[in-house]
Design an enzyme around this catalytic site. Structure first.
Site, PDB file in Angstrom:
ATOM      1  N   GLU A  58       0.826  -1.219   0.000  1.00  0.00           N
ATOM      2  CA  GLU A  58       0.000   0.000   0.000  1.00  0.00           C
ATOM      3  C   GLU A  58       0.857   1.265   0.000  1.00  0.00           C
ATOM      4  O   GLU A  58       0.589   2.207  -0.746  1.00  0.00           O
ATOM      5  CB  GLU A  58      -0.957  -0.010   1.192  1.00  0.00           C
ATOM      6  CG  GLU A  58      -2.050  -1.080   1.089  1.00  0.00           C
ATOM      7  CD  GLU A  58      -2.903  -0.922  -0.157  1.00  0.00           C
ATOM      8  OE1 GLU A  58      -3.136   0.221  -0.599  1.00  0.00           O
ATOM      9  OE2 GLU A  58      -3.335  -1.952  -0.722  1.00  0.00           O
ATOM     10  N   HIS A 113      -4.910  -5.470 -10.917  1.00  0.00           N
ATOM     11  CA  HIS A 113      -4.535  -6.546  -9.993  1.00  0.00           C
ATOM     12  C   HIS A 113      -4.324  -7.859 -10.736  1.00  0.00           C
ATOM     13  O   HIS A 113      -3.781  -8.807 -10.179  1.00  0.00           O
ATOM     14  CB  HIS A 113      -5.620  -6.765  -8.925  1.00  0.00           C
ATOM     15  CG  HIS A 113      -5.808  -5.621  -7.989  1.00  0.00           C
ATOM     16  ND1 HIS A 113      -6.837  -4.730  -8.117  1.00  0.00           N
ATOM     17  CD2 HIS A 113      -5.082  -5.201  -6.929  1.00  0.00           C
ATOM     18  CE1 HIS A 113      -6.755  -3.828  -7.154  1.00  0.00           C
ATOM     19  NE2 HIS A 113      -5.691  -4.084  -6.429  1.00  0.00           N
TER      20      HIS A 113
HETATM   21 ZN   LIG Z   1      -2.488  -2.033  -4.953  1.00  0.00          ZN
END
Ligand SMILES: [Zn+2]
Length: 344
Positions: free
Chosen positions: A171, A266
């Protein structure tokens, strides 16, 4: 400003419809989905705040003193208002979650500082803010452009999101990317953006455990899987060495033949993830010592490139390998072969 959630929405949606999980677990997953929409509504506000913060930082000018980043922890007490109330002295907090958020943020600052000589995620000592206990049984963690937020997980499918260092490494690297390459979040740039977060998140995890490339498992999110997910045979969210791994919650394409425009970043990140794992393993030793330096220079050593293609990034790492390690043919070869293996 983007909201970068660790667990992709598609994975939450798919799991919430999987009848192999208990009804209460599926309801918990469903509850974690609409909150994402609520977060997106807050996006413009967060963005405005960040713009002000950044212009203040810029007005400090080039002569401004570089500050030591602060490591601040806030408690949402299961509400959804950010950042929540401050936790006094989180290093010694009675709440293990507060302590974990503090310790991992401190380690991440140390990782970027000692390994890459970078002062916090913006390179200028930006303070790290972590909000814990967000929502009820919230199955995610996210970076909103100015701070980290962690859910507790439902305890069945996912455990507390402060429990795994690759989550925070992933993150907060979105923050580093935001201040360097400034990659977008669509098509190939989006896949690179997600890939860099997995790559530096995995390196952070390996660095904390002092693992060599052969000792590392190259899994992302293995530390946040709950007992119900493990009982169904799942081992991780993604597998960098083998992106097509069927025991991953989110299997990915292994090379460019599986890429198409419009796919979830993703998913397409499997391609640059595998290239890094292959290169690091071929180079040997510890991933951050050589391979990580090459990838970091490709990310932070040039101009921003919001719409960058994967091939351009691959070529930047080829150039970085040559400039950082001149005459080291084996390293140059390892980088080149890794990208060719994934079709770049
Ligand atoms: Zn990410």
């Amino acid at each position: 400003m983007m909201i970068y959630s660790f667990i992709p929405r598609s994975v939450l949606e798919r799991l919430s419809k999987d009848n192999r999980f208990s009804r209460s677990a599926r309801e918990g997953l469903t509850r974690s989905i609409p909150l994402d929409d609520a977060i997106r509504k807050l996006r413009k506000q967060a963005s405005a705040v960040t713009v002000v913060e950044r212009s203040l930082a810029f007005n400090g000018g080039p002569g401004a003193v570089q500050t030591t980043p602060q490591d601040l922890v806030y408690d949402c007490h299961h509400g959804k208002t950010l950042p929540g109330s401050p936790v006094a002295n989180p290093a010694n907090a009675a709440d293990p979650v507060a302590k974990a958020a503090f310790t991992q943020s401190a380690d991440l600052i140390r990782f970027y500082s000692t390994v890459f000589h970078r002062n916090s995620i913006d390179g200028a000592g930006m303070s790290l803010i972590s909000s814990i206990h967000y929502g009820t049984d919230y199955n995610n963690a996210f970076w909103n452009g100015s701070q980290m937020t962690y859910g507790d997980g439902d305890g069945h499918i996912f455990t507390n999101f402060t429990g795994s260092d690759d989550v925070i490494g992933h993150e907060l690297t979105h923050g580093v990317t935001q201040h360097t390459l400034q990659l977008g979040y669509e098509n190939q740039a989006g896949g690179l953006n997600e890939g860099l977060s997995d790559i530096f998140g995995s390196m952070f995890r390996q660095w904390r455990a002092d693992q060599t490339v052969t000792q590392a498992d190259w899994l992302i999110g293995s530390g946040i899987l709950g007992a119900d997910a493990k009982a169904k045979g799942y081992t991780c969210l993604r597998n960098m060495k083998n992106p097509a791994d069927k025991t991953a919650l989110s299997p990915q394409p292994i090379d460019m033949s599986g890429y198409q425009n419009g796919m979830d970043p993703h998913d397409s990140s499997g391609i640059p993830n595998r290239a890094f794992a292959l290169a690091a393993i071929a180079i040997g030793g510890k991933s951050w010592e050589k391979c990580g330096q090459i990838w970091y220079q490709a990310m932070a050593g040039g101009k921003p490139s919001p719409n960058m293609k994967m091939k351009s990034f691959a070529n930047r790492t080829r150039k970085s390998a040559a400039s950082l390690y001149p005459g080291d043919a084996a390293t140059a070869q390892a980088v080149d072969t890794a990208w060719k293996t994934v079709g770049l």
